[in-house]
Design a protein around this motif. Structure first.
Motif, PDB file in Angstrom:
ATOM      1  N   UNK A 141       0.828  -1.215   0.000  1.00 21.65           N
ATOM      2  CA  UNK A 141       0.000   0.000   0.000  1.00 21.65           C
ATOM      3  C   UNK A 141       0.854   1.252   0.000  1.00 21.65           C
ATOM      4  N   UNK A 142       2.141   1.103   0.306  1.00 21.22           N
ATOM      5  CA  UNK A 142       3.037   2.267   0.338  1.00 21.22           C
ATOM      6  C   UNK A 142       3.533   2.572  -1.081  1.00 21.22           C
ATOM      7  N   UNK A 143       4.025   3.792  -1.283  1.00 20.70           N
ATOM      8  CA  UNK A 143       4.552   4.194  -2.595  1.00 20.70           C
ATOM      9  C   UNK A 143       5.799   5.050  -2.394  1.00 20.70           C
ATOM     10  N   UNK A 144       6.524   5.256  -3.478  1.00 23.88           N
ATOM     11  CA  UNK A 144       7.637   6.205  -3.413  1.00 23.88           C
ATOM     12  C   UNK A 144       7.094   7.534  -3.948  1.00 23.88           C
ATOM     13  N   UNK A 145       6.965   8.501  -3.062  1.00 22.69           N
ATOM     14  CA  UNK A 145       6.435   9.800  -3.478  1.00 22.69           C
ATOM     15  C   UNK A 145       7.540  10.559  -4.219  1.00 22.69           C
ATOM     16  N   UNK A 146       7.187  11.107  -5.362  1.00 25.53           N
ATOM     17  CA  UNK A 146       8.155  11.806  -6.213  1.00 25.53           C
ATOM     18  C   UNK A 146       7.783  13.288  -6.225  1.00 25.53           C
ATOM     19  N   UNK A 147       8.675  14.117  -5.766  1.00 26.96           N
ATOM     20  CA  UNK A 147       8.372  15.551  -5.648  1.00 26.96           C
ATOM     21  C   UNK A 147       9.353  16.389  -6.479  1.00 26.96           C
ATOM     22  N   UNK A 148       8.995  16.697  -7.725  1.00 29.31           N
ATOM     23  CA  UNK A 148       9.794  17.640  -8.504  1.00 29.31           C
ATOM     24  C   UNK A 148       9.521  19.063  -7.998  1.00 29.31           C
ATOM     25  N   UNK A 149      10.527  19.894  -7.964  1.00 27.94           N
ATOM     26  CA  UNK A 149      10.333  21.287  -7.559  1.00 27.94           C
ATOM     27  C   UNK A 149      11.303  22.182  -8.318  1.00 27.94           C
ATOM     28  N   UNK A 150      10.944  23.421  -8.442  1.00 25.40           N
ATOM     29  CA  UNK A 150      11.845  24.365  -9.103  1.00 25.40           C
ATOM     30  C   UNK A 150      11.835  25.687  -8.346  1.00 25.40           C
ATOM     31  N   UNK A 151      13.022  26.231  -8.109  1.00 23.62           N
ATOM     32  CA  UNK A 151      13.118  27.480  -7.343  1.00 23.62           C
ATOM     33  C   UNK A 151      14.003  28.485  -8.070  1.00 23.62           C
ATOM     34  N   UNK A 152      13.769  29.778  -7.776  1.00 22.89           N
ATOM     35  CA  UNK A 152      14.627  30.841  -8.304  1.00 22.89           C
ATOM     36  C   UNK A 152      15.867  30.911  -7.416  1.00 22.89           C
ATOM     37  N   UNK A 153      17.027  30.621  -7.983  1.00 21.53           N
ATOM     38  CA  UNK A 153      18.267  30.642  -7.210  1.00 21.53           C
ATOM     39  C   UNK A 153      19.060  31.929  -7.456  1.00 21.53           C
ATOM     40  N   UNK A 154      18.764  32.610  -8.569  1.00 19.67           N
ATOM     41  CA  UNK A 154      19.489  33.837  -8.917  1.00 19.67           C
ATOM     42  C   UNK A 154      19.124  34.976  -7.970  1.00 19.67           C
ATOM     43  N   UNK A 155      20.054  35.930  -7.805  1.00 23.80           N
ATOM     44  CA  UNK A 155      19.805  37.036  -6.876  1.00 23.80           C
ATOM     45  C   UNK A 155      18.922  38.110  -7.517  1.00 23.80           C
ATOM     46  N   UNK A 156      17.925  38.552  -6.761  1.00 25.69           N
ATOM     47  CA  UNK A 156      17.097  39.687  -7.208  1.00 25.69           C
ATOM     48  C   UNK A 156      16.758  40.522  -5.984  1.00 25.69           C
ATOM     49  N   UNK A 157      16.815  41.824  -6.147  1.00 30.85           N
ATOM     50  CA  UNK A 157      16.406  42.669  -5.016  1.00 30.85           C
ATOM     51  C   UNK A 157      15.182  43.496  -5.404  1.00 30.85           C
ATOM     52  N   UNK A 158      15.146  44.033  -6.612  1.00 32.20           N
ATOM     53  CA  UNK A 158      13.933  44.705  -7.093  1.00 32.20           C
ATOM     54  C   UNK A 158      12.951  43.626  -7.524  1.00 32.20           C
ATOM     55  N   UNK A 159      11.665  43.948  -7.509  1.00 34.67           N
ATOM     56  CA  UNK A 159      10.678  42.920  -7.877  1.00 34.67           C
ATOM     57  C   UNK A 159      10.814  42.572  -9.357  1.00 34.67           C
ATOM     58  N   UNK A 160      11.313  41.375  -9.609  1.00 35.91           N
ATOM     59  CA  UNK A 160      11.546  40.919 -10.987  1.00 35.91           C
ATOM     60  C   UNK A 160      11.811  39.425 -10.956  1.00 35.91           C
ATOM     61  N   UNK A 161      11.639  38.756 -12.105  1.00 36.34           N
ATOM     62  CA  UNK A 161      12.021  37.333 -12.131  1.00 36.34           C
ATOM     63  C   UNK A 161      13.532  37.187 -12.027  1.00 36.34           C
ATOM     64  N   UNK A 162      13.990  36.096 -11.424  1.00 35.42           N
ATOM     65  CA  UNK A 162      15.436  35.842 -11.319  1.00 35.42           C
ATOM     66  C   UNK A 162      15.965  35.361 -12.674  1.00 35.42           C
ATOM     67  N   UNK A 163      17.295  35.265 -12.781  1.00 28.39           N
ATOM     68  CA  UNK A 163      17.822  34.743 -14.047  1.00 28.39           C
ATOM     69  C   UNK A 163      18.507  33.376 -13.879  1.00 28.39           C
ATOM     70  N   UNK A 164      18.465  32.826 -12.655  1.00 29.12           N
ATOM     71  CA  UNK A 164      18.999  31.475 -12.460  1.00 29.12           C
ATOM     72  C   UNK A 164      17.997  30.661 -11.640  1.00 29.12           C
ATOM     73  N   UNK A 165      17.916  29.367 -11.973  1.00 30.38           N
ATOM     74  CA  UNK A 165      16.917  28.504 -11.329  1.00 30.38           C
ATOM     75  C   UNK A 165      17.509  27.135 -11.046  1.00 30.38           C
TER      76      UNK A 165
END
Ligand SMILES: Cc1ncc(COP(=O)(O)O)c(C=O)c1O
Length: 366
Positions: A141-165
């Motif tokens: 009944x158990x399973x291997x849960x698979x959790x893909x995730x993506x985060x912004x790793x690039x530095x940003x200080x003003x509100x904007x999308x980052x350029x590294x992920x």
């Protein structure tokens, strides 16, 4: 090469396959839904406008600048699917192409570079295969849960999308959602919204879940399994719960699937699969439309369920809206309704390889 970064591990030779297949010494039946690190995660970075090759790592931590975009403007999206063992001993997952596509849609909505969909599927296969020893055996009944995730790793200080992920996949063994048999649950209509009209409710971004934590903790404290959110614009129509889509069955046996007028329901893969199963395999009538809460309150529906990867279908026995209590059909909190039961058994049968489903739904990993 970074420490712990292993590039691409292939378990091709029979000796390695046998070694990898030796299962971990885990009491699979008593696992809960909690994280424990396994042997490998998958990691791939985006820099200078392109995704790198990517591969496996034994490092389950992430070190980032304090100015990384994720910490300030919440650029994060994720997915959830499960890998499991079929009766024949194959390790498989269910419709990973839809997770790949949904994650790409989620990323685009919050200005992140979509992770290539074919690469997503390859990455899922690679990390599950490498962690074969952690995939629970058939019947547990158990399973291997698979959790893909993506985060912004690039530095940003003003509100904007980052350029590294960074895109990652962690996997962790989890116990059966229902260990003591499937039981109907109660939900409440909360005073809060989980999404804004035409906001980000239709994508799988962490920010939506932050918004739903407070009402979710409240609902649990009051003894409810989850919330039944109404549409955030008029609070008239049923939308979804904190982690699942709703399904109803009316008195004629039609499966009624709530549709959002404000694009704020996450397109559940389980729900789309159940709709297909109902229409094409069980010969049911299915209607996808806006569902007024008033209809629910008037007793128009004889069954209600919540659907999602973890539970497939959680039957809902009761909805509470302030002083109003609505129970479904004759089953109420005591029995699972026949339609939800049939849908559940059919979809789990397809997932387990006991019922033949549409081509390509069950994807063999190893
Ligand atoms: C808000 C929300 N709705 C619905 C679902 C069900 O989606 P799926 O069937 O793809 O797991 C989930 C779980 O991922 C969810 O978090």
């Amino acid at each position: 090469m970074r420490p712990g970064f292993l590039g691409c591990i292939q378990f091709d030779s029979s000796k390695e396959r046998i070694m990898a297949a030796e299962k971990k010494d885990i009491d699979w039946g008593s696992l809960g839904f909690a994280y424990q690190p396994t042997d490998y995660s998958y990691v791939c970075n985006y820099k200078d406008g392109a995704w790198e090759e990517g591969g496996l790592t034994t490092d389950h931590t992430i070190t980032l600048s304090e100015c990384a975009g994720i910490f300030h403007y919440c650029q994060e999206v994720f997915e959830g699917l499960k890998a499991y063992t079929t009766k024949d001993g194959d390790i498989v997952c269910f419709r990973p192409d839809l997770n790949a596509a949904r994650m790409a849609d989620s990323a685009r909505r919050i200005v992140m570079p979509p992770f290539p969909e074919d690469k997503f599927i390859e990455a899922v296969k690679m990390v599950v295969k490498a962690n074969e020893a952690w995939v629970p055996p058939f019947g547990s009944g158990a399973t291997l849960y698979v959790r893909p995730l993506m985060i912004a790793t690039g530095e940003v200080i003003g509100v904007a999308p980052a350029d590294e992920y960074q895109f990652r996949i962690l996997v962790t063994p989890v116990g059966p959602y229902y260990s003591g048999g499937v039981k109907p649950v109660a939900v409440k209509v909360p005073e809060y919204d989980r999404a804004a009209p035409h906001g980000t409710g239709a994508i799988k971004a962490g920010l939506n879940y932050a918004m739903s934590l407070y009402p979710s903790v409240q609902a649990h404290a009051e003894g409810f399994a989850d919330n039944m959110y109404l549409d955030p614009q008029t609070h008239t129509y049923v939308e979804e719960s904190g982690g699942a889509n709703f399904l109803f069955v009316d008195k004629d046996g039609t499966l009624v699937v709530p549709k959002s007028a404000t694009d704020s329901i996450l397109p559940s893969i389980t729900r789309r699969s159940l709709v297909y199963v109902a229409e094409n395999m069980l010969g049911m009538k299915v209607v996808e439309r806006q569902v007024k809460f008033e209809e629910v309150a008037s007793g128009a529906f004889v069954e209600c369920g919540m659907c999602g990867t973890a539970a497939v279908i959680s039957p809902v026995g009761k909805v509470v809206n302030g002083d109003e209590e609505i129970t479904f059909g004759e089953g109420g909190m005591e029995h699972v309704g026949p339609v939800m039961q049939k849908l559940r058994v059919t979809l789990t049968g397809i997932q387990d390889g006991e019922i033949e489903g549409p081509e390509g739904w069950v994807v063999k990993i190893c």
